[in-house]
Design an enzyme around this catalytic site. Structure first.
Site, PDB file in Angstrom:
ATOM      1  N   ARG A 147     -20.744 -31.823 -54.945  1.00  0.00           N
ATOM      2  CA  ARG A 147     -19.293 -31.886 -55.173  1.00  0.00           C
ATOM      3  C   ARG A 147     -18.890 -32.851 -56.280  1.00  0.00           C
ATOM      4  O   ARG A 147     -17.713 -33.117 -56.458  1.00  0.00           O
ATOM      5  CB  ARG A 147     -18.565 -32.219 -53.866  1.00  0.00           C
ATOM      6  CG  ARG A 147     -18.858 -31.186 -52.822  1.00  0.00           C
ATOM      7  CD  ARG A 147     -17.981 -31.219 -51.597  1.00  0.00           C
ATOM      8  NE  ARG A 147     -18.479 -30.178 -50.733  1.00  0.00           N
ATOM      9  CZ  ARG A 147     -19.514 -30.327 -49.891  1.00  0.00           C
ATOM     10  NH1 ARG A 147     -20.103 -31.498 -49.772  1.00  0.00           N
ATOM     11  NH2 ARG A 147     -19.946 -29.324 -49.178  1.00  0.00           N
ATOM     12  N   THR A 191     -24.487 -33.823 -50.349  1.00  0.00           N
ATOM     13  CA  THR A 191     -23.719 -32.888 -51.167  1.00  0.00           C
ATOM     14  C   THR A 191     -22.423 -33.509 -51.664  1.00  0.00           C
ATOM     15  O   THR A 191     -21.802 -32.999 -52.587  1.00  0.00           O
ATOM     16  CB  THR A 191     -23.368 -31.607 -50.385  1.00  0.00           C
ATOM     17  OG1 THR A 191     -22.586 -31.968 -49.240  1.00  0.00           O
ATOM     18  CG2 THR A 191     -24.623 -30.874 -49.937  1.00  0.00           C
ATOM     19  N   GLY A 207     -26.039 -32.940 -42.447  1.00  0.00           N
ATOM     20  CA  GLY A 207     -27.117 -32.787 -41.473  1.00  0.00           C
ATOM     21  C   GLY A 207     -26.647 -32.502 -40.054  1.00  0.00           C
ATOM     22  O   GLY A 207     -27.464 -32.505 -39.128  1.00  0.00           O
ATOM     23  N   GLY A 208     -25.373 -32.242 -39.880  1.00  0.00           N
ATOM     24  CA  GLY A 208     -24.835 -31.982 -38.541  1.00  0.00           C
ATOM     25  C   GLY A 208     -25.413 -30.744 -37.878  1.00  0.00           C
ATOM     26  O   GLY A 208     -25.264 -30.560 -36.676  1.00  0.00           O
ATOM     27  N   GLU A 209     -26.114 -29.915 -38.652  1.00  0.00           N
ATOM     28  CA  GLU A 209     -26.751 -28.717 -38.082  1.00  0.00           C
ATOM     29  C   GLU A 209     -28.249 -28.933 -37.885  1.00  0.00           C
ATOM     30  O   GLU A 209     -28.994 -27.987 -37.634  1.00  0.00           O
ATOM     31  CB  GLU A 209     -26.509 -27.508 -38.998  1.00  0.00           C
ATOM     32  CG  GLU A 209     -25.160 -26.830 -38.801  1.00  0.00           C
ATOM     33  CD  GLU A 209     -23.974 -27.704 -39.172  1.00  0.00           C
ATOM     34  OE1 GLU A 209     -24.040 -28.361 -40.224  1.00  0.00           O
ATOM     35  OE2 GLU A 209     -23.004 -27.739 -38.407  1.00  0.00           O
ATOM     36  N   TRP A 277     -19.562 -35.956 -44.952  1.00  0.00           N
ATOM     37  CA  TRP A 277     -19.927 -35.331 -46.228  1.00  0.00           C
ATOM     38  C   TRP A 277     -18.729 -35.092 -47.128  1.00  0.00           C
ATOM     39  O   TRP A 277     -18.762 -34.262 -48.019  1.00  0.00           O
ATOM     40  CB  TRP A 277     -20.761 -34.081 -46.000  1.00  0.00           C
ATOM     41  CG  TRP A 277     -20.310 -33.138 -44.941  1.00  0.00           C
ATOM     42  CD1 TRP A 277     -20.412 -33.302 -43.594  1.00  0.00           C
ATOM     43  CD2 TRP A 277     -19.683 -31.862 -45.135  1.00  0.00           C
ATOM     44  NE1 TRP A 277     -19.895 -32.213 -42.944  1.00  0.00           N
ATOM     45  CE2 TRP A 277     -19.455 -31.313 -43.861  1.00  0.00           C
ATOM     46  CE3 TRP A 277     -19.319 -31.128 -46.262  1.00  0.00           C
ATOM     47  CZ2 TRP A 277     -18.849 -30.074 -43.677  1.00  0.00           C
ATOM     48  CZ3 TRP A 277     -18.730 -29.888 -46.076  1.00  0.00           C
ATOM     49  CH2 TRP A 277     -18.505 -29.379 -44.798  1.00  0.00           C
ATOM     50  N   ASN A 295     -19.373 -32.467 -36.929  1.00  0.00           N
ATOM     51  CA  ASN A 295     -19.635 -31.948 -35.590  1.00  0.00           C
ATOM     52  C   ASN A 295     -20.849 -32.586 -34.924  1.00  0.00           C
ATOM     53  O   ASN A 295     -21.749 -33.092 -35.586  1.00  0.00           O
ATOM     54  CB  ASN A 295     -19.868 -30.437 -35.657  1.00  0.00           C
ATOM     55  CG  ASN A 295     -21.015 -30.096 -36.579  1.00  0.00           C
ATOM     56  OD1 ASN A 295     -20.858 -30.103 -37.787  1.00  0.00           O
ATOM     57  ND2 ASN A 295     -22.187 -29.813 -36.018  1.00  0.00           N
ATOM     58  N   ASP A 338     -17.832 -26.069 -33.319  1.00  0.00           N
ATOM     59  CA  ASP A 338     -17.983 -26.470 -34.715  1.00  0.00           C
ATOM     60  C   ASP A 338     -16.635 -26.557 -35.422  1.00  0.00           C
ATOM     61  O   ASP A 338     -16.526 -26.268 -36.608  1.00  0.00           O
ATOM     62  CB  ASP A 338     -18.923 -25.502 -35.466  1.00  0.00           C
ATOM     63  CG  ASP A 338     -19.346 -26.053 -36.825  1.00  0.00           C
ATOM     64  OD1 ASP A 338     -19.393 -27.288 -36.977  1.00  0.00           O
ATOM     65  OD2 ASP A 338     -19.587 -25.249 -37.736  1.00  0.00           O
ATOM     66  N   ASP A 340     -15.059 -29.071 -36.507  1.00  0.00           N
ATOM     67  CA  ASP A 340     -15.151 -30.501 -36.771  1.00  0.00           C
ATOM     68  C   ASP A 340     -14.183 -30.948 -37.851  1.00  0.00           C
ATOM     69  O   ASP A 340     -13.450 -30.154 -38.435  1.00  0.00           O
ATOM     70  CB  ASP A 340     -16.577 -30.873 -37.159  1.00  0.00           C
ATOM     71  CG  ASP A 340     -17.105 -30.051 -38.323  1.00  0.00           C
ATOM     72  OD1 ASP A 340     -16.726 -28.888 -38.434  1.00  0.00           O
ATOM     73  OD2 ASP A 340     -17.890 -30.581 -39.119  1.00  0.00           O
TER      74      ASP A 340
END
Lengths: 568, 193
Positions: A147, A191, A207-209, A277, A295, A338, A340
């Site tokens: 970004r 990112t 990295g929430g996933e 992020w 999340n 999700d 979030d």
């Protein structure tokens, strides 16, 4: 190979161009006479960016993150004449989410897979290019996004998909230092654009996933040394067993089952997610930062993570100097949808509950609400009308799939809002993408994608988006314009009475900020899913945006940076 | 069993050829392993059987993770599990690097209009390009799925759906929401990209 495919002819007198071979194989140095020849960004410049009509120094415009640009040369009476000044094409045809940063006529943009380009902001001519040597281990969800950069003194700062923070020489693009932030094999990646303030470079993590433990870190801008770390997941993440969301609706938690699970498995803090992020807002007077936390992991399976899962889905404030906790507000405790908190917070004065003006904070949620806070203690003042349909909230995910609106791509995603402080309006772009929520409980798969189920788009249902203006002192929607596709990317408001934002179908549009009337549009040829910015060079104001499409929503990919200005 | 025997025989063969490696420590000699790999995955990248995946040109970290999972038993396969059992981390990294640097073999798997339409709907519903990217070549831990062998794709997708392959739970959860005919169409579509 990168190339400039258009230019404003005759703008620049030919300058002697000396091509120098950079020390790094990844950077090319091009030395020439530059506008003002000023690369250094002082703290004073950063502090005053809200009133700076020449530069664009922060990802979200200024420390308050209002994305309100003070220049008014391009305005509601002449925007119909706006046309491209130049188009720069990068060599990476993939999702683009970069905010162009402009310092004294030099523009910095990034692409997917962590390339940085420095451009002459008047012409789009490339000055240098840095390609991050991305290692084989890079764990990312939802696209190889970047970004943008932060700028500070003579350096440009970049977060990378392999979880590094890189400082580049602003003049040459050469690496000054590189710092490993976290282990990408465990699911960490970067990112977001970093934030530069008072000698510090602030950055969170994706990295929430992937079962990470989220954080915000501060690094020394000169040396790259770590100054402090705030873990977004405390060792006691249980909280108060909150049963209702921020708007007072029952989330149907089975508290007794959660308490039993807690007894059995203990606090789940080590793999609870909570990424940060998007950029923090900085309150220079209170010396605090404000950010939102993503999340919990796994997204859809709450059985493995009893408790409120603090501080996921929350607004959090820290002391800037120490990184110590100041206050928080959780929107959704024990989220299993999700939905979030992602869109970066905006600082602006608001009318408080007692009718007096207070230092406020705005955050737009994937729920479709704009939340208005008192930033002194993070408390909620009000929330807006829903900007997208809400149905069956909060239906719990099931094995066969439960339909609830918004879907996980709903309301306001990461897209930053913009605020017009004169109109007391905040502008948000929204998604409506119906989904079913499926739960399937599985143990932590060691740094792999860990959703605890699946989100599934319902292909037979209509999808769309909208641009919405909300009066943040009342919570009422002032105007709303529907778009043919769900909206993701970002928005810019200007003192010229305009709001700029793009769409997945390639259209980049200017709206009347007071009424929502579409005053101008341009077909960019690829999805415009990045936040626009603005700047002024040689007395000419420009609007600039990336058109690279979007991975998450599969919008047509491209590789263009397009700068617009008025004709002579 | 026959492949295991080949592995044991091949284990005695030592070639002097140095192989580039990802390993941070000493570069392991994987030449004998490469010979073994080639018996199934092909001397030039085209697998010996349709149910065996193309690994030439596959993403490095994905290959390493799969080898790691075979070794740990997270991915069950009667051929691969014994082959990988004695590999060191460095050897797995070196193998992953080696195969990722080879060219993806030319393929010409047929497309099918009806399957393509069904598959495209399925891909929209599952947001496949979010991870596998627009060209379906993936990156890092996300595998390339474009131009992969269709029989292998169908087999592994159904194994994921039915929880036979257990090392990608997010895929199991997603595929379990699809009927088999859509997943079969998906395999045909992906193989013909």
């Amino acid at each position: 190979m990168s190339r400039r495919i258009g230019s404003l002819s005759g703008v620049i007198a030919a300058a002697a161009v000396v091509l120098a071979v950079a020390g790094s194989a990844q950077a090319q140095e091009q030395v020439k006479t530059l506008y003002g020849d000023m690369y250094a960004v002082t703290q004073d410049m950063l502090n005053r960016s809200e009133g700076d009509g020449n530069n664009f120094l922060h990802t979200n415009g200024n420390y308050n993150q209002t994305r309100f640009y003070p220049a008014r040369q391009i305005n509601a009476s002449n925007v119909q004449k706006l046309r491209p000044a130049w188009i720069f094409q990068t060599d990476v045809v993939e999702t683009m989410e970069t905010t162009p940063i402009v310092v004294n006529g030099v523009m910095y943009v990034t692409t997917a897979f962590d390339h940085v380009f420095a451009l002459d902001a008047r012409t789009g001519e490339q000055l240098w290019n840095y390609k991050h040597n991305l290692g084989p281990v890079a764990t990312f969800c939802c696209g190889p996004n970047n970004r943008g950069v932060a700028v500070y003194n003579n350096m440009v700062y970049l977060g990378t998909l392999d979880a590094k923070l890189v400082a580049l020489d602003a003049k040459t693009g050469k690496v000054v230092w590189e710092q490993k932030i976290a282990d990408p094999e465990l699911g960490y990646s970067e990112t977001m654009a970093p934030t530069a303030v008072n000698g510090k470079i602030l950055i969170g993590t994706n990295g929430g996933e992937f079962g990470i433990r989220g954080f915000v870190k501060a690094y020394d801008a000169k040396t790259g040394n770590l100054l402090w770390t705030f873990n977004t997941i405390p060792e006691n993440s249980v909280g108060a067993w909150t049963t209702h969301d921020a708007t007072g609706r029952d989330m149907h938690r089975d508290i007794s089952a959660e308490k039993a699970a807690l007894q059995k498995s203990g606090d789940p803090y080590k793999t609870l997610g909570g990424g940060v992020w998007q950029n923090p807002a900085v309150d220079l007077a209170l010396n605090r930062i404000y950010f939102v936390v993503g999340n919990p992991s796994p997204d859809l399976d709450g059985a493995l993570r009893p408790g409120d899962n603090l501080y996921t889905d929350s607004l959090v404030s820290l002391d800037l100097d120490t990184g110590k906790y100041v206050c928080h507000f959780q929107y959704i405790a024990h989220d299993v949808w999700d939905l979030d908190s992602v869109s970066p917070p905006v600082l602006t004065d608001v009318v408080g509950k007692d009718g007096k003006v207070i230092p406020g904070l705005l955050h737009a949620g994937k729920t479709g609400h704009v939340y208005v806070h008192d930033r002194r203690d993070c408390s909620l003042v009000r929330f807006s009308e829903a900007m997208v349909p809400q149905e069956n909230m909060w239906t719990l995910p099931t094995k066969d799939g439960a339909r609830m609106l918004p879907g996980a791509n709903g309301g306001v995603e990461w897209s930053p809002m913009a605020v017009d402080p004169n109109l007391k309006l905040t502008y948000a772009i929204n998604l409506h993408q119906p989904m079913t929520y499926h739960v399937l409980s599985t143990p932590y798969p060691e740094g792999k994608l860990w959703l605890g189920g699946a989100f599934k788009v319902i292909p037979t249902e209509e999808q769309w988006g909208n641009v919405t203006a909300v009066d943040y002192n009342t919570g009422k929607i002032r105007w709303q314009v529907k778009t043919e596709q769900p909206m993701i990317g970002g928005i810019l408001a200007t003192a010229g009475g305009l709001v700029f934002t793009g769409e997945g179908n390639g259209l980049f549009k200017a709206y009347d900020s007071e009424t929502g009337s579409v005053l101008w549009h341009f077909q960019s040829g690829a999805g415009v899913n990045a936040p626009p910015s603005s700047y002024t060079v040689d007395g000419k104001q420009y609007i600039v945006v990336a058109a690279g499409g979007n991975t998450q929503l599969n919008y047509k990919r491209g590789n263009s940076i397009i700068a617009f200005t008025l004709p002579e | 069993m026959s492949r295991l025997s080949v592995f044991k025989v091949a284990g005695f063969i030592t070639l002097a050829t140095a192989v580039p490696t990802l390993a941070q420590t000493a570069t392991p000699d994987i030449s004998d392993k490469l010979q073994l790999c080639a018996t199934c995955h092909g001397e030039a990248g085209t697998p010996a059987k349709p149910e065996i995946p193309i690994i030439w040109g596959q993403n490095e970290y994905y290959i390493y993770v799969e080898l790691r999972d075979f070794k740990a038993g997270r991915r069950a396969n009667e051929t691969m599990n014994p082959i990988v059992a004695d590999l060191s981390k460095e050897e797995m990294q070196a193998l992953a690097k080696h195969f990722s640097e080879q060219p993806w073999p030319a393929t010409s798997f047929p497309s099918d209009d009806a399957a393509d339409r069904k598959a495209q709907d399925a891909m929209t519903a599952g947001a496949c390009t979010s991870c596998h990217l627009g060209d379906l070549h993936g990156k890092s831990a996300i595998p390339r799925i474009a131009d992969q062998q269709p029989v292998y794709l169908e087999k592994t997708i159904l194994e994921l759906k039915n929880n036979v392959r257990q090392n990608a739970p997010a895929k199991t959860a997603l595929f379990s929401t699809y009927p088999d005919d859509e997943l079969k169409a998906l395999a045909v579509y992906l193989s013909s990209r």
